[in-house]
Write an enzyme that holds these catalytic residues in place. Structure first.
Site, short mmCIF file in Angstrom:
data_model
loop_
_atom_site.label_atom_id
_atom_site.label_comp_id
_atom_site.label_asym_id
_atom_site.label_seq_id
_atom_site.Cartn_x
_atom_site.Cartn_y
_atom_site.Cartn_z
N HIS A 1 -2.85 6.46 4.75
CA HIS A 1 -1.41 6.55 4.94
C HIS A 1 -0.91 7.90 4.44
O HIS A 1 -1.35 8.39 3.39
CB HIS A 1 -0.69 5.45 4.15
CG HIS A 1 -0.84 4.08 4.72
ND1 HIS A 1 -1.45 3.82 5.93
CD2 HIS A 1 -0.42 2.87 4.24
CE1 HIS A 1 -1.42 2.52 6.16
NE2 HIS A 1 -0.80 1.93 5.16
N CYS B 1 0.82 -1.22 0.00
CA CYS B 1 0.00 0.00 0.00
C CYS B 1 0.85 1.27 0.00
O CYS B 1 0.57 2.22 -0.75
CB CYS B 1 -0.94 0.00 1.20
SG CYS B 1 -0.14 -0.36 2.78
#
Length: 345
Positions: free
Chosen positions: A249, A129
């Site tokens: 994130h 990711c």
């Protein structure tokens, strides 16, 4: 193939469920969608957009007549069943680390290296990711100005560690606010000897440490970036930190371009029209990406663009995305879309 039969392995997990949601949301041309998980989840019903799907146990025979199989149930499951799916004629899009660094298996972010799909032999790997959002943001810059060095520090949400980590963040926050003893059972890694609270904290460890002093998460970013860009000589370093954010994130990315005399405005212009990127970069209005506002969105958000004060080719930027969407599920679905587009040519 005009329409395809789909299987989702790990369908009861957060990423698997989001893959299903994205397939339906984007009107992916599927004839059927089969949800697969462990035996204990078999029989469960998942409802998305008013459509009900019954979960089945994952067995080798599950992949009969399946054209595309999304895997998101952990590396061990992928290693157990991916080849079985390929033997039965499916193309596997794997969202684990099982095959990412296998030389013969393409590691794909469609905005960056969709042409690598031409080289697949039945298995396509979806990157980590944190790698996905960084290379998506860097690709327009690399394409326009070249790229020589990357130094990234990540600020990663607890959802990247699973639903239990989200629950632990909530529990620990309540314990902290009520002045109770904080119990830590999960982070930084289940394989570790020590566990630390994530609530009101930042943990500079994601996954286990390698003998080099880097964590496996950091090494993933380093090695995957080089593979996706097909630049083995690219200088990449990473520090990965877990923070008390549920989803989204964030990354502070320092990069050096090859071209002389590049300006911040030129960097910004290369990003403005790039696919999958939204530029939020107006410090006069305090506009910049934040994980809270990226949650549930498909895009990679980029801001805080600025030139390094000491290096003539160095720049900094701040990159944010929902790690469960573009960082996992959406990228997998985009790979499938690009795969179908490649086959039509």
């Amino acid at each position: 193939m005009s329409t395809v039969n789909i299987a989702i392995v790990g369908a009861t997990g957060a990423v698997g469920t989001t893959i299903l949601e994205k397939l339906l949301e984007r009107d992916f041309p599927s004839s059927s969608i089969k949800l697969l998980a462990s035996a204990r989840s078999a029989g469960n019903v998942i409802e998305v957009d008013g459509k009900q799907f019954t979960v089945e146990e994952t067995v080798p025979e599950s992949f009969e007549d399946v054209d595309i199989a999304f895997f998101s149930a952990g590396g061990a499951i992928s290693k157990m069943f991916a080849e079985e799916a390929v033997k039965r004629g499916a193309v596997v899009i794997d969202n684990t680390s099982a095959f990412r660094m296998t030389e013969t298996i393409p590691l794909v972010v469609p905005e960056v290296n969709a042409d690598a799909l031409n080289e697949h032999n039945g298995i396509i790997a979806n990157p980590n990711c944190s790698t996905i959002q960084m290379v998506t943001a860097l690709e327009p810059i690399r394409d326009s100005f070249g790229l020589g060095r990357i130094i990234v520090s990540t600020y990663q949400a607890v959802s990247g560690a699973g639903a239990e980590a989200i629950d632990e963040l909530e529990t620990q926050s309540n314990q902290f606010l009520n002045r109770h003893e904080i119990e830590a059972k999960l982070l930084p890694t289940g394989a570790g000897e020590k566990f630390y609270p994530i609530s009101f904290n930042a943990i500079p460890q994601i996954d286990a440490f390698d003998s080099s002093g880097y964590t496996l998460e950091e090494l993933k970013m380093i090695n995957e970036t080089k593979k996706i860009f097909n630049m083995n000589d690219l200088h990449v370093s990473a520090t990965c930190v877990r923070i008390p954010v549920v989803s989204g994130h964030s990354e502070s990315v320092y990069f050096e371009v090859d071209k002389e005399g590049v300006t911040v405005d030129e960097i910004r212009s290369s990003l403005v029209n790039a696919p999958g990127i939204v530029v939020q970069d107006d410090t006069n209005k305090q506009e910049y990406p934040m994980p809270l506002f990226s949650e549930g969105k498909d895009d990679v958000f980029v801001g805080r663009l600025r030139k390094d004060p000491d290096h003539p080719k160095g720049f900094h930027m701040w990159v944010v995305t929902d790690n469960l969407i573009k960082g996992a599920a959406l990228n997998s679905v985009q790979i499938a879309e690009a795969l179908l587009a490649t086959e039509k040519k």
